[in-house]
Design a protein around this motif. Structure first.
Motif, PDB file in Angstrom:
ATOM      1  N   ILE A  66       0.693  -1.123  -0.082  1.00 11.88           N
ATOM      2  CA  ILE A  66      -0.056  -0.187  -0.140  1.00 11.88           C
ATOM      3  C   ILE A  66       0.987   1.314   0.047  1.00 11.88           C
ATOM      4  O   ILE A  66       1.547   1.545   0.828  1.00 11.88           O
ATOM      5  CB  ILE A  66      -0.875   0.047   1.119  1.00 11.88           C
ATOM      6  N   VAL A  67       0.841   2.058  -0.847  1.00 13.15           N
ATOM      7  CA  VAL A  67       1.868   3.240  -1.261  1.00 13.15           C
ATOM      8  C   VAL A  67       1.034   4.442  -1.255  1.00 13.15           C
ATOM      9  O   VAL A  67       0.132   4.536  -2.138  1.00 13.15           O
ATOM     10  CB  VAL A  67       2.575   3.193  -2.510  1.00 13.15           C
ATOM     11  N   GLY A  68       1.175   5.346  -0.308  1.00 10.96           N
ATOM     12  CA  GLY A  68       0.605   6.615  -0.237  1.00 10.96           C
ATOM     13  C   GLY A  68       1.684   7.672  -0.540  1.00 10.96           C
ATOM     14  O   GLY A  68       2.831   7.455  -0.664  1.00 10.96           O
ATOM     15  N   MET A  69       1.158   8.902  -0.512  1.00 12.18           N
ATOM     16  CA  MET A  69       2.130  10.028  -0.666  1.00 12.18           C
ATOM     17  C   MET A  69       3.001  10.372   0.554  1.00 12.18           C
ATOM     18  O   MET A  69       4.101  10.690   0.348  1.00 12.18           O
ATOM     19  CB  MET A  69       1.375  11.387  -0.900  1.00 12.18           C
ATOM     20  N   VAL A  73       3.073   0.791   3.263  1.00 15.51           N
ATOM     21  CA  VAL A  73       2.688  -0.330   4.045  1.00 15.51           C
ATOM     22  C   VAL A  73       3.157  -1.723   3.387  1.00 15.51           C
ATOM     23  O   VAL A  73       2.757  -1.771   2.152  1.00 15.51           O
ATOM     24  CB  VAL A  73       1.263  -0.589   4.555  1.00 15.51           C
ATOM     25  N   ALA A  74       3.458  -2.778   3.959  1.00 15.28           N
ATOM     26  CA  ALA A  74       3.913  -3.978   3.192  1.00 15.28           C
ATOM     27  C   ALA A  74       3.604  -5.094   4.221  1.00 15.28           C
ATOM     28  O   ALA A  74       3.894  -5.191   5.252  1.00 15.28           O
ATOM     29  CB  ALA A  74       5.320  -3.987   2.815  1.00 15.28           C
ATOM     30  N   GLU A  75       2.776  -5.981   3.754  1.00 14.54           N
ATOM     31  CA  GLU A  75       2.167  -7.284   4.491  1.00 14.54           C
ATOM     32  C   GLU A  75       2.376  -8.559   3.631  1.00 14.54           C
ATOM     33  O   GLU A  75       2.151  -8.413   2.375  1.00 14.54           O
ATOM     34  CB  GLU A  75       0.929  -7.131   4.788  1.00 14.54           C
ATOM     35  N   VAL A  99      -3.943   9.879  -1.350  1.00 13.88           N
ATOM     36  CA  VAL A  99      -4.207   8.822  -2.397  1.00 13.88           C
ATOM     37  C   VAL A  99      -3.335   7.514  -2.083  1.00 13.88           C
ATOM     38  O   VAL A  99      -2.224   7.667  -2.230  1.00 13.88           O
ATOM     39  CB  VAL A  99      -4.273   9.214  -3.744  1.00 13.88           C
ATOM     40  N   TYR A 100      -4.030   6.263  -2.119  1.00 15.91           N
ATOM     41  CA  TYR A 100      -3.342   5.138  -1.878  1.00 15.91           C
ATOM     42  C   TYR A 100      -3.518   4.314  -3.096  1.00 15.91           C
ATOM     43  O   TYR A 100      -4.390   4.209  -3.690  1.00 15.91           O
ATOM     44  CB  TYR A 100      -3.693   4.437  -0.754  1.00 15.91           C
ATOM     45  N   ASP A 101      -2.169   3.644  -3.574  1.00 18.76           N
ATOM     46  CA  ASP A 101      -2.167   2.582  -4.545  1.00 18.76           C
ATOM     47  C   ASP A 101      -2.031   1.101  -3.975  1.00 18.76           C
ATOM     48  O   ASP A 101      -1.178   1.177  -3.185  1.00 18.76           O
ATOM     49  CB  ASP A 101      -1.182   3.110  -5.643  1.00 18.76           C
ATOM     50  N   LEU A 102      -2.907   0.317  -3.963  1.00 24.07           N
ATOM     51  CA  LEU A 102      -2.650  -0.951  -3.462  1.00 24.07           C
ATOM     52  C   LEU A 102      -2.359  -2.097  -4.494  1.00 24.07           C
ATOM     53  O   LEU A 102      -2.925  -1.974  -5.775  1.00 24.07           O
ATOM     54  CB  LEU A 102      -3.984  -1.356  -2.825  1.00 24.07           C
TER      55      LEU A 102
END
Length: 233
Positions: A66-69, A73-75, A99-102
């Motif tokens: 999960i990458v935001g500005m 987060v990495a799981e 804004v998050y890219d998953l």
């Protein structure tokens, strides 16, 4: 390897734990039926989101990024785990928009990707509380930004662009670099990372275009330090 979108679900109980008679009814439920056009599919309205997925037959592990500005987060998951409770922020209201890219990547026993699922999520202040509105273009805040910015785009804003099939935002710094961001959809949110990104302070020209269509949108912004004080003598 397949690449598809996966569904994010924020589930609310409707008429739960109730015994209904024939005369009782539930409150109306809003249903957004166009995920390719409706920005409500991208917007969260709670500080926690439940992610659900199905495992491909050949997958032996999965990695969620999960990458935001502002954060990443990495799981990692083993087979049998198909639900992840993602907490986007502390408290009832977000401190900043995001804004998050998953990306959920399934891998086989040789660590080779067999399927990739993607999604995008926007956190907007107006989804949780009253949003500040600048009433006119003469307002100073229309042309000045202090932090990372969430930029909405939608081909349906004007009739001339409603037939678009894709969109792009071009950002050019006066006297500096320029970058074009392309989108496969025509409505959504773009997270413009300004802080610690290499852009630096200065004046920027922004253009929202829809390839194949002449009409578009333009704006000019100034990115200034949040502690900057301007004195005029």
């Amino acid at each position: 390897m397949k690449k598809i979108n996966f569904m994010l679900m924020a589930v609310a109980a409707v008429c739960a734990n109730m015994t209904l008679s024939a005369a009782d009814t539930c409150a109306p439920i809003r249903v957004d039926t166009l995920p390719a056009r409706n920005q409500n599919w991208l917007t969260v309205f709670t500080n926690q989101v439940t992610l659900r997925w199905y495992w491909p037959a050949a997958a032996s592990s999965a990695e969620l990024k999960i990458v935001g500005m502002r954060e990443t987060v990495a799981e990692n998951f083993a087979p049998g785990v198909s639900v992840y409770q993602w907490q986007l922020f502390e408290g009832e209201r977000p401190k900043s928009e995001e804004v998050y890219d998953l990306t959920l990547t399934f891998r086989d026993q040789l660590a080779e990707p067999v399927e990739v699922l993607t999604a995008k999520v926007a956190v907007l202040a107006g989804a949780f509380d009253a949003a500040k509105v600048d009433p006119g273009e003469s307002e100073r805040l229309w042309s000045r930004v202090l932090n990372n910015v969430v930029i909405p785009y939608d081909a349906a804003w004007i009739p001339e662009t409603r037939g678009a099939v894709s969109a792009q935002i071009e950002i050019a710094k006066e006297g500096g670099a320029s970058q074009t961001y392309s989108f496969s959809d025509t409505a959504g949110y773009f997270g413009w990372k300004l802080q610690a990104s290499g852009w630096g302070f200065g004046a920027f020209d922004l253009a929202l275009d829809f390839p194949g269509i002449e009409d578009g949108w333009q704006a000019s912004l100034n990115y200034v330090p949040s502690t900057m004080v301007i004195r005029i003598r």
